[in-house]
Design a protein around this motif. Structure first.
Motif, PDB file in Angstrom:
ATOM      1  N   ASP A  87       0.820  -1.409   0.028  1.00  0.00           N
ATOM      2  CA  ASP A  87       0.103   0.045   0.113  1.00  0.00           C
ATOM      3  C   ASP A  87       0.733   1.134  -0.035  1.00  0.00           C
ATOM      4  O   ASP A  87       1.862   1.176   0.500  1.00  0.00           O
ATOM      5  CB  ASP A  87      -0.856   0.144   1.278  1.00  0.00           C
ATOM      6  N   GLY A 126      -9.656  -0.109  -0.123  1.00  0.00           N
ATOM      7  CA  GLY A 126      -8.242  -0.042   0.308  1.00  0.00           C
ATOM      8  C   GLY A 126      -7.922   0.049   1.642  1.00  0.00           C
ATOM      9  O   GLY A 126      -6.662   0.401   2.210  1.00  0.00           O
ATOM     10  N   TYR A 133     -11.013  -5.646   2.650  1.00  0.00           N
ATOM     11  CA  TYR A 133     -10.044  -5.080   1.867  1.00  0.00           C
ATOM     12  C   TYR A 133      -9.590  -5.973   0.760  1.00  0.00           C
ATOM     13  O   TYR A 133      -9.615  -7.070   0.597  1.00  0.00           O
ATOM     14  CB  TYR A 133      -8.725  -5.339   2.989  1.00  0.00           C
ATOM     15  N   ASN A 134      -9.271  -4.903  -0.345  1.00  0.00           N
ATOM     16  CA  ASN A 134      -8.923  -5.404  -1.531  1.00  0.00           C
ATOM     17  C   ASN A 134      -9.964  -6.470  -2.460  1.00  0.00           C
ATOM     18  O   ASN A 134      -9.711  -7.432  -2.675  1.00  0.00           O
ATOM     19  CB  ASN A 134      -7.390  -6.301  -1.603  1.00  0.00           C
ATOM     20  N   GLY A 176      -1.033  -4.419  -0.323  1.00  0.00           N
ATOM     21  CA  GLY A 176      -1.353  -3.904  -1.956  1.00  0.00           C
ATOM     22  C   GLY A 176      -2.589  -4.313  -2.372  1.00  0.00           C
ATOM     23  O   GLY A 176      -3.126  -5.541  -2.188  1.00  0.00           O
TER      24      GLY A 176
END
Length: 217
Positions: A87, A126, A133-134, A176
């Protein structure tokens, strides 16, 4: 877009003719050959300096690999490439990643991947503290259960068409997220891979389940 489609079609025809006339020419595989497992469709991205890269579409047949597109200009992360996504780091991760789905603000152009048309309530979460998340999420701005400031609104020009890259599929917090193959504006990305709209539409129409993207500096 028509000129690009014509150039790609010409390359496909020339490749097929070459296969029929000289199959022995495919004896040596492309650079990604040993890394993509049983995939039969590969989008190959190689760095060409800074945030610039080239992108090619490759198809595997019983005779071996053959390139079915021109070598196309692409943009990658502002910091170039990285061994591991994270990230806040504007670099494109190297490796081989699945291409499982496509989306965009435009209508589905066709192709074998699931496609979702997105609008003002579509996000890519994000927030590393979020349980989603993601992943793609749908919620009205100001009402989402995750930190919207750490997330991406998907109704933007770059996502007129996009393909989801399977980076950090385990959804490790901070590892990420929101890595896509999307429409280029000619500028470096935050870690995604970007190409012209015409090229991306052609790629989406070509892609089938099981395709991968192979990325190397």
């Amino acid at each position: 877009m028509r000129k690009l489609a014509s150039a790609i079609l010409s390359t496909v025809i020339a490749t097929v003719l070459a296969l029929l006339c000289a199959p022995h020419a495919l004896a040596q595989g492309p650079w990604f050959d040993g890394a993509v497992g049983g995939a039969t469709q590969v989008i190959a991205v190689r760095g060409s300096g800074g945030s610039n890269a080239t992108l090619e579409a490759w198809q595997r047949s019983p005779l071996g690999w053959h390139r079915i597109s021109p070598s196309l200009p692409a943009q990658v992360g502002a910091d170039g490439f990285t061994d591991a996504a994270a990230d806040g780091v504007p670099a494109t991760p190297e490796g081989v990643f699945s291409l499982d789905a496509a989306f965009g603000t435009a209508e589905n152009p066709g192709g074998g991947l699931p496609y979702r048309k997105v609008g003002p309530n579509d996000w890519w979460d994000g927030d590393p503290d979020s349980t989603t998340y993601n992943t793609h999420q749908v919620c009205a701005p100001g009402s989402c259960a995750f930190d919207e400031s750490a997330s991406e609104e998907l109704e933007i020009p770059a996502y007129r068409y996009a393909v989801v890259m399977g980076v950090n599929k385990e959804r490790v917090p901070g590892g990420g997220g929101a890595f896509f193959l999307h429409v280029s504006n000619g500028e470096p990305t935050l870690g995604c891979v970007a190409v012209s709209e015409g090229a991306l539409v052609w790629l989406i129409r070509w892609l089938q389940p099981g395709a991968v993207i192979a990325i190397a500096d």
